[in-house]
Design an enzyme around this catalytic site. Structure first.
Site, PDB file in Angstrom:
ATOM      1  N   THR A  71      39.027  51.111 -50.428  1.00 14.78           N
ATOM      2  CA  THR A  71      37.808  51.911 -50.774  1.00 14.78           C
ATOM      3  C   THR A  71      37.588  51.581 -52.292  1.00 14.78           C
ATOM      4  O   THR A  71      36.573  51.430 -52.675  1.00 14.78           O
ATOM      5  CB  THR A  71      38.146  53.115 -50.194  1.00 14.78           C
ATOM      6  OG1 THR A  71      38.235  53.373 -49.008  1.00 14.78           O
ATOM      7  CG2 THR A  71      36.638  54.200 -50.727  1.00 14.78           C
ATOM      8  N   ASN A 154      37.006  45.855 -38.359  1.00  7.49           N
ATOM      9  CA  ASN A 154      37.855  46.765 -38.325  1.00  7.49           C
ATOM     10  C   ASN A 154      37.814  47.555 -36.619  1.00  7.49           C
ATOM     11  O   ASN A 154      38.735  48.116 -36.049  1.00  7.49           O
ATOM     12  CB  ASN A 154      38.022  47.880 -38.950  1.00  7.49           C
ATOM     13  CG  ASN A 154      36.805  48.526 -39.479  1.00  7.49           C
ATOM     14  OD1 ASN A 154      35.791  47.980 -39.743  1.00  7.49           O
ATOM     15  ND2 ASN A 154      36.408  49.808 -39.653  1.00  7.49           N
ATOM     16  N   GLN A 182      41.313  44.279 -42.882  1.00  2.00           N
ATOM     17  CA  GLN A 182      42.104  44.246 -41.711  1.00  2.00           C
ATOM     18  C   GLN A 182      42.564  42.738 -41.231  1.00  2.00           C
ATOM     19  O   GLN A 182      43.150  42.662 -40.265  1.00  2.00           O
ATOM     20  CB  GLN A 182      40.929  44.341 -40.599  1.00  2.00           C
ATOM     21  CG  GLN A 182      40.350  45.748 -40.596  1.00  2.00           C
ATOM     22  CD  GLN A 182      41.361  46.999 -40.244  1.00  2.00           C
ATOM     23  OE1 GLN A 182      42.394  46.529 -39.407  1.00  2.00           O
ATOM     24  NE2 GLN A 182      41.341  48.175 -40.589  1.00  2.00           N
ATOM     25  N   SER A 203      44.399  46.223 -48.862  1.00  2.92           N
ATOM     26  CA  SER A 203      44.932  47.391 -48.854  1.00  2.92           C
ATOM     27  C   SER A 203      46.295  47.744 -48.324  1.00  2.92           C
ATOM     28  O   SER A 203      46.710  46.814 -47.500  1.00  2.92           O
ATOM     29  CB  SER A 203      44.220  48.665 -48.110  1.00  2.92           C
ATOM     30  OG  SER A 203      44.736  49.767 -48.090  1.00  2.92           O
ATOM     31  N   THR A 246      47.568  54.732 -65.761  1.00  2.00           N
ATOM     32  CA  THR A 246      49.006  54.544 -65.543  1.00  2.00           C
ATOM     33  C   THR A 246      49.224  53.841 -64.224  1.00  2.00           C
ATOM     34  O   THR A 246      48.915  54.441 -63.069  1.00  2.00           O
ATOM     35  CB  THR A 246      49.823  55.688 -65.665  1.00  2.00           C
ATOM     36  OG1 THR A 246      49.496  56.217 -67.109  1.00  2.00           O
ATOM     37  CG2 THR A 246      51.285  55.440 -65.504  1.00  2.00           C
ATOM     38  N   CYS A 334      33.925  58.323 -35.749  1.00  4.56           N
ATOM     39  CA  CYS A 334      32.468  58.669 -35.560  1.00  4.56           C
ATOM     40  C   CYS A 334      32.562  59.951 -34.907  1.00  4.56           C
ATOM     41  O   CYS A 334      33.503  60.288 -33.979  1.00  4.56           O
ATOM     42  CB  CYS A 334      31.779  57.313 -34.878  1.00  4.56           C
ATOM     43  SG  CYS A 334      32.304  57.254 -33.015  1.00  4.56           S
TER      44      CYS A 334
HETATM   45  N1  PMP Z   1      37.590  48.217 -45.274  1.00  5.60           N
HETATM   46  C1  PMP Z   1      38.203  48.024 -43.950  1.00  5.60           C
HETATM   47  C2  PMP Z   1      37.812  47.040 -43.305  1.00  5.60           C
HETATM   48  C3  PMP Z   1      38.990  48.988 -43.426  1.00  5.60           C
HETATM   49  O1  PMP Z   1      39.391  49.092 -42.024  1.00  5.60           O
HETATM   50  C4  PMP Z   1      39.452  50.002 -44.351  1.00  5.60           C
HETATM   51  C5  PMP Z   1      40.404  51.116 -43.613  1.00  5.60           C
HETATM   52  N2  PMP Z   1      40.044  51.739 -42.640  1.00  5.60           N
HETATM   53  C6  PMP Z   1      39.015  50.117 -45.584  1.00  5.60           C
HETATM   54  C7  PMP Z   1      37.977  49.119 -45.898  1.00  5.60           C
HETATM   55  C8  PMP Z   1      39.500  51.060 -46.583  1.00  5.60           C
HETATM   56  O2  PMP Z   1      40.798  51.244 -46.871  1.00  5.60           O
HETATM   57  P1  PMP Z   1      41.461  52.161 -47.855  1.00  5.60           P
HETATM   58  O3  PMP Z   1      42.105  53.030 -46.556  1.00  5.60           O
HETATM   59  O4  PMP Z   1      42.858  51.436 -48.297  1.00  5.60           O
HETATM   60  O5  PMP Z   1      40.649  52.880 -48.724  1.00  5.60           O
END
Ligand code: PMP
Length: 377
Positions: A71, A154, A182, A203, A246, A334
């Protein structure tokens, strides 16, 4: 409890946890400090993790920027490019993305849309895939400052034609970002060969790593020159001035180990996920026949992700009923009043969206555990 929601998050791998523990206990140094061993040890651990992530992705270690997750990586890259290149005598307010991106992309573009940027959304096919030819035509016409198209979706699991898109952006020289969250550990990635991908997000917690850590990959413009973006977090200038704060050494070390394992086990994990996916879809086909309908494609997809409809059955009621036995998902967080934008953009009716569930496997699931679905069908 059978955990089949691995696209939402994964359980931390034992080797990852073991690698992290010393950095939560005795090795508590700040890698930005100098000279004494606690600081130097932390610095070395971060450097090793950076190397592990760069090896997984086929980029240079100094192109890896640690963030709190995908994110943040998505926000940082999109806002960072938009701001930098509208503040330095270049004004291009055109941005391009697809209709089925993760909310951390869509909402970031919406935010910029409210601040004077012109955001275009590319349509997708029934499997939530973009058509590379359409992307080519739109980019030729509008020359967007930044285009962001996810590698794999996803909710429905389709892979986009990333190599074709990377070629396109290598040729036209426009900025291209892909959210690869993903697909890490599920498809081979070699950014050296995909030069058109200038930015990538990933991630930790989707690959057996800890939560709250991820990376933004920012490819250098040339061997020495860093691509410029405005940082999201200003401060002490860590991470090549891209992201201050940090460093979370324990999490970074965990991400590094998870990346190493994802690379080492990729082939074996993909094979296992494909075997399990076939086993599962065979159960559905044999036992439910015309009572189900698959949303996912059978090819060019993320292994182990199956999105399907139970015809005439409300997904939330089904998930609730099964919740004591199996962790499954309706495809996204959703609410009933706001159906999945991915499935809607892929042409699914509200009724079809509301009968959809997503099963996401992990390599350590067993066939006999999946036999559970024989009982409920
Ligand atoms: N992008 C996609 C395609 C995801 O599936 C997700 C997590 N559901 C994210 C971004 C966000 O990842 P994070 O939980 O590391 O913020």
């Amino acid at each position: 409890m059978l955990y089949l929601d691995n696209s939402a998050t994964t359980k931390i791998l034992p080797e990852v946890l073991e690698t992290m523990m010393p950095y939560l206990k005795e090795e508590y140094g700040n890698p930005s400090s100098k000279f004494y061993s606690l600081a130097e040890n932390a610095k070395k651990a971060v450097a090793k993790a950076r190397e592990q992530v760069s090896t997984l992705l086929g980029c240079e270690p100094d192109e890896v920027v640690f963030t709190s997750g995908a994110t943040e990586s998505n926000n940082m890259i999109i806002k960072g490019v938009a701001d930098y290149y509208n503040d330095n005598n270049i004004t291009n307010k055109r941005l391009l993305t697809s209709k089925v991106e993760h909310p951390s992309i869509i909402e970031t573009f919406n935010f910029l849309g409210k601040r004077g940027f012109e955001v275009s959304l590319i349509d997708v096919d029934q499997f939530a895939r973009v058509d590379a030819q359409i992307v080519k035509e739109v980019t030729e016409q509008t020359q967007p400052l930044l285009t962001s198209i996810m590698w794999g979706n996803n909710e429905i699991g389709s892979l986009n034609p990333i190599a074709v898109l990377a070629n396109l952006f290598e040729e036209n020289g426009l900025f291209f970002h892909t959210d690869a969250t993903q697909v890490i550990g599920k498809v081979p990635i070699d950014l050296k060969k995909l030069k058109g991908i200038r930015f990538l997000s990933m991630s930790g917690h989707k690959i057996g790593g800890p939560k709250g850590i991820g990376a933004a990959i920012i490819r250098k413009q040339t061997k020495e020159i860093y691509t410029r973006i405005t940082p999201l977090l200003h401060g002490g200038g860590q991470e090549n001035n891209y992201r201050s704060g940090t460093l979370a050494v324990h999490n970074i070390v965990g991400l590094g180990k998870a990346a190493e394992l994802a690379a080492a086990n990729l082939e074996q994990n993909v094979k296992r996920l494909n075997t399990l996916e076939k086993y599962l879809t065979d159960i559905f086909n044999t036992n439910l026949g015309n009572k189900i309908k698959f949303n996912s494609d059978t090819k060019e997809k993320i292994p182990g992700l199956v999105s399907l409809q139970f015809i005439g059955v409300n997904n939330e009621l089904l998930l609730k009923k099964l919740a004591d036995y199996a962790a499954l998902s309706s495809g996204s967080a959703c609410s009933s009043s706001k159906p999945s934008h991915v499935l809607s953009a892929s042409g699914k009716s509200l009724e079809e969206v509301r009968q959809t569930i997503r099963v996401t496997l992990s390599p350590d699931v067993t066939e006999s555990e999946l036999d559970f679905f024989k009982q409920i069908t």
